[in-house]
Design a protein around this motif. Structure first.
Motif, PDB file in Angstrom:
ATOM      1  N   ILE A  13       0.747  -0.586   0.244  1.00  0.00           N
ATOM      2  CA  ILE A  13      -0.210  -0.103   0.237  1.00  0.00           C
ATOM      3  C   ILE A  13       0.791   1.715  -0.013  1.00  0.00           C
ATOM      4  CG2 ILE A  13      -1.545   1.612   1.264  1.00  0.00           C
ATOM      5  CD1 ILE A  13      -2.746  -1.527   2.048  1.00  0.00           C
ATOM      6  N   LYS A  14       2.002   1.173   1.297  1.00  0.00           N
ATOM      7  CA  LYS A  14       2.988   2.252   0.765  1.00  0.00           C
ATOM      8  C   LYS A  14       3.180   2.751  -0.876  1.00  0.00           C
ATOM      9  CE  LYS A  14       6.443   4.013   3.844  1.00  0.00           C
ATOM     10  NZ  LYS A  14       7.351   3.996   4.628  1.00  0.00           N
ATOM     11  N   THR A  15       4.169   1.373  -1.174  1.00  0.00           N
ATOM     12  CA  THR A  15       4.431   1.552  -2.349  1.00  0.00           C
ATOM     13  C   THR A  15       4.001   1.992  -3.112  1.00  0.00           C
ATOM     14  OG1 THR A  15       5.782  -0.077  -2.003  1.00  0.00           O
ATOM     15  CG2 THR A  15       5.991   0.234  -4.206  1.00  0.00           C
ATOM     16  N   LEU A  16       3.076   1.501  -3.449  1.00  0.00           N
ATOM     17  CA  LEU A  16       1.325   1.932  -4.409  1.00  0.00           C
ATOM     18  C   LEU A  16       0.789   2.764  -5.093  1.00  0.00           C
ATOM     19  CD1 LEU A  16       0.326  -1.859  -5.356  1.00  0.00           C
ATOM     20  CD2 LEU A  16       2.651  -0.738  -6.365  1.00  0.00           C
ATOM     21  N   ALA A  17      -0.256   3.020  -3.874  1.00  0.00           N
ATOM     22  CA  ALA A  17      -0.561   4.322  -3.242  1.00  0.00           C
ATOM     23  C   ALA A  17      -0.382   6.054  -4.032  1.00  0.00           C
ATOM     24  CB  ALA A  17      -0.602   4.581  -1.643  1.00  0.00           C
TER      25      ALA A  17
ATOM     26  N   ILE B  10       4.645  -4.196 -12.594  1.00  0.00           N
ATOM     27  CA  ILE B  10       3.249  -3.803 -12.237  1.00  0.00           C
ATOM     28  C   ILE B  10       3.462  -2.770 -14.396  1.00  0.00           C
ATOM     29  CG2 ILE B  10       2.484  -1.643 -11.376  1.00  0.00           C
ATOM     30  CD1 ILE B  10       2.890  -3.017  -9.163  1.00  0.00           C
ATOM     31  N   ARG B  11       5.230  -2.340 -14.596  1.00  0.00           N
ATOM     32  CA  ARG B  11       5.134  -1.594 -15.904  1.00  0.00           C
ATOM     33  C   ARG B  11       4.247  -2.396 -16.493  1.00  0.00           C
ATOM     34  NH1 ARG B  11       8.687  -1.673 -18.907  1.00  0.00           N
ATOM     35  NH2 ARG B  11       9.961  -2.852 -18.042  1.00  0.00           N
ATOM     36  N   GLN B  12       5.232  -3.345 -16.922  1.00  0.00           N
ATOM     37  CA  GLN B  12       5.143  -4.576 -17.746  1.00  0.00           C
ATOM     38  C   GLN B  12       3.401  -4.933 -18.067  1.00  0.00           C
ATOM     39  OE1 GLN B  12       7.696  -8.122 -16.923  1.00  0.00           O
ATOM     40  NE2 GLN B  12       9.248  -6.584 -17.610  1.00  0.00           N
ATOM     41  N   CYS B  13       2.284  -5.099 -17.166  1.00  0.00           N
ATOM     42  CA  CYS B  13       1.249  -5.181 -16.883  1.00  0.00           C
ATOM     43  C   CYS B  13       0.070  -4.216 -17.654  1.00  0.00           C
ATOM     44  CB  CYS B  13       0.729  -4.930 -15.435  1.00  0.00           C
ATOM     45  SG  CYS B  13       0.831  -7.208 -14.598  1.00  0.00           S
ATOM     46  N   HIS B  14       0.583  -2.832 -16.988  1.00  0.00           N
ATOM     47  CA  HIS B  14       0.210  -1.715 -17.190  1.00  0.00           C
ATOM     48  C   HIS B  14       0.776  -1.553 -18.975  1.00  0.00           C
ATOM     49  CE1 HIS B  14      -0.070   3.358 -17.995  1.00  0.00           C
ATOM     50  NE2 HIS B  14      -0.644   2.508 -17.429  1.00  0.00           N
ATOM     51  N   GLU B  15       1.644  -2.164 -19.505  1.00  0.00           N
ATOM     52  CA  GLU B  15       2.137  -1.983 -21.343  1.00  0.00           C
ATOM     53  C   GLU B  15       0.934  -2.756 -21.534  1.00  0.00           C
ATOM     54  OE1 GLU B  15       4.039  -0.141 -24.211  1.00  0.00           O
ATOM     55  OE2 GLU B  15       3.782   0.676 -22.580  1.00  0.00           O
ATOM     56  N   ARG B  16       1.373  -3.981 -21.333  1.00  0.00           N
ATOM     57  CA  ARG B  16       0.290  -4.993 -21.810  1.00  0.00           C
ATOM     58  C   ARG B  16      -1.038  -4.496 -22.135  1.00  0.00           C
ATOM     59  NH1 ARG B  16       3.390  -9.284 -19.036  1.00  0.00           N
ATOM     60  NH2 ARG B  16       2.315  -9.093 -17.323  1.00  0.00           N
TER      61      ARG B  16
ATOM     62  N   VAL C 214      11.597  -3.391  -4.426  1.00  0.00           N
ATOM     63  CA  VAL C 214      10.559  -2.521  -4.793  1.00  0.00           C
ATOM     64  C   VAL C 214      10.935  -1.954  -6.037  1.00  0.00           C
ATOM     65  CG1 VAL C 214       9.920   0.753  -5.153  1.00  0.00           C
ATOM     66  CG2 VAL C 214      10.285  -1.038  -2.663  1.00  0.00           C
ATOM     67  N   PRO C 215      11.672  -2.197  -6.826  1.00  0.00           N
ATOM     68  CA  PRO C 215      12.126  -2.203  -8.204  1.00  0.00           C
ATOM     69  C   PRO C 215      11.540  -3.661  -9.012  1.00  0.00           C
ATOM     70  CG  PRO C 215      13.356  -1.246  -7.553  1.00  0.00           C
ATOM     71  CD  PRO C 215      13.406  -2.456  -6.078  1.00  0.00           C
TER      72      PRO C 215
END
Length: 467
Positions: free
Chosen positions: A41-45, A136-142, A129-130
């Motif tokens: 949550i802290k990382t993604l919010a 998540i970046r790859q999911c977003h791109e897909r 974290v990376p």
């Protein structure tokens, strides 16, 4: 259960450019370890529009019924239903979003099972974290590519070289160009009005391509579908089993422009739904209680004056004013005849290579005839005439309106005809040439359909009295 809601602000957050950011996305974290939930949550919010957390699949199920999620980060080992079992159930129920599985107890069999169940990625605990942000970046791109592919399959984008409403130097053409440059950078809804064939979609595309949304999708939809429910499903999506079913065109247009063509044909129930979307910037898929925030610029177009549709009670007045924040009226070709030579030259240059034929020369006499014609089909009709001429290898302007070029004189042996009879015969000849289509005949004659119908009614009354 830990729960954190972060609404998307008006201006993009400063973290939007960070790796793994998904500013318009909603993410659900399902893990039975409080420390892992809090860490994610802290990382993604700061990096997404909304993040929620659940300690079990059953708790996650309740979240899924209440909220649409673009991504689920799911632990494999959960109390009760396992992560893989719940993922299988989600896919069976129609959930099409991204799912990242995380686990501290990895094996080759588990990984294979996860991928077969429909996981987008598989990450081992503990992770840094990376690692999660890269996944998540790859999911977003897909997800972005899926939207783009859907749009491309649905509508093949025309070449911008065919931006015909912008060709020419007539005052009306220059006014359209100036309006595009002025309105393109604005986020406002635009209503484009003009006769059929004047290039409304091309103007809408020009507004999109010159806007800050140019990197996003341009999604066009015809509003004149046979069924209101069918159009609602197409625009707003449909919920299947409470898990999203399929997304609508508003979702596919996220970050870009949605073009509503022939908006005057919207069925009344869809008009009401569209009004709510424009007011609330949220959609509600058909059959769902969830609302989905949308970031879409709406451009609408119509070949019928919407003010007349409102006066006739066929279009909602409140929706009319919502759509007409700014309006652009495209002139018919007959009001910018001086642009016809430039348009003809443009079409010859672009169509001849595409057709694999030699260009045609249009002499001054033919061009003068083209400029005298009324062009009821506007620029589209002119383009079709050029294409037909190139295919046939000849310039035949008289083919545009043969009924109007034939003299309507009295038959041999008849007395000279009065003006009223000549006019009636001429109108009847035009009607016969278009198979009785009064709208088309009125366009060729340069009168309104109402005038044509009134004259036909007068003649029918005269015929009745003469019996």
């Amino acid at each position: 259960m830990a729960d954190l809601r972060e609404p998307l602000p008006t201006d993009p957050p400063s973290t939007a450019g960070q790796e793994g950011s998904w500013p318009e996305g909603a993410i659900l974290v399902v893990d039975d370890e409080p420390g892992m939930r809090n860490f994610l949550i802290k990382t993604l919010a700061p990096r997404c529009r909304f993040v929620a957390a659940a300690a079990s699949a059953e708790e996650g199920e309740r979240w899924m019924r209440a909220q649409r999620f673009d991504l689920v980060i799911l632990d494999v080992a959960l109390p009760g239903t396992s992560g893989v079992q719940w993922l299988q159930a989600l896919r069976e129920q129609g959930y099409g979003g991204e799912v990242i599985l995380i686990t501290a107890f990895a094996s080759l069999d588990t990984a294979i099972e996860a991928l077969r169940a429909g996981a987008s990625d598989f990450i081992l605990k503990p992770f840094r974290v990376p690692q999660i942000l890269n996944a998540i970046r790859q999911c977003h791109e897909r997800a972005r590519l899926r939207r783009e592919n859907f749009v491309l399959r649905r509508h093949v984008r025309p070449s911008r070289s065919e931006g015909t409403p912008l060709i020419g130097e007539a005052a009306a053409t220059q006014a359209v160009r100036a309006a595009i440059e002025r309105l393109a950078p604005m986020p406002s809804t635009v209503l484009i009005q003009g006769e059929s064939g004047t290039g409304k979609e091309l103007v809408a595309r020009a507004l999109h391509e010159r806007s800050p949304r140019a990197g996003g999708p341009f999604v066009a939809v015809q509003c004149g579908t046979p069924s209101a429910e069918q159009l609602a499903r197409e625009l707003f999506g449909h919920a299947a089993g409470g898990h999203g079913g399929h997304d609508g065109l508003f979702v596919y247009a996220q970050g870009g422009t949605l073009f509503l063509d022939e908006v005057a044909d919207l069925p009344p129930p869809v008009q009401a739904s569209l009004l709510r979307v424009l007011e609330e910037r949220q959609i509600r898929p058909v059959g769902s209680q969830q609302t989905v925030p949308v970031d879409v610029r709406v451009i609408a177009a119509t070949n019928r004056p919407l003010a007349d549709e409102v006066a006739a009670g066929r279009f909602r007045e409140d929706l009319y004013f919502r759509l007409r924040v700014v309006d652009v009226t495209l002139p018919p070709l007959r009001e910018r005849r001086e642009d016809i030579p430039a348009l003809v030259q443009h079409f010859v240059q672009t169509l001849a290579p595409a057709l694999g034929v030699a260009p045609l020369a249009i002499d001054a006499e033919a061009m003068a005839l083209l400029q005298r014609y009324r062009w009821p089909g506007n620029v589209r009709e002119l383009r079709n005439w050029v294409e037909r001429s190139l295919i046939l290898g000849e310039v035949n302007v008289s083919a545009l309106y043969p009924p109007l070029r034939e003299p309507l004189a009295a038959s041999p042996g008849e007395a000279p005809l009065d003006l009223e009879t000549l006019q009636r015969r001429h109108i009847q000849a035009v009607l016969d040439s278009v198979g009785g289509d009064k709208t088309r005949a009125a366009q060729l004659l340069g009168v309104s359909r109402r005038t044509l119908e009134r004259r036909a009614a007068e003649w029918a009354a005269q015929d009745g009295r003469g019996r």
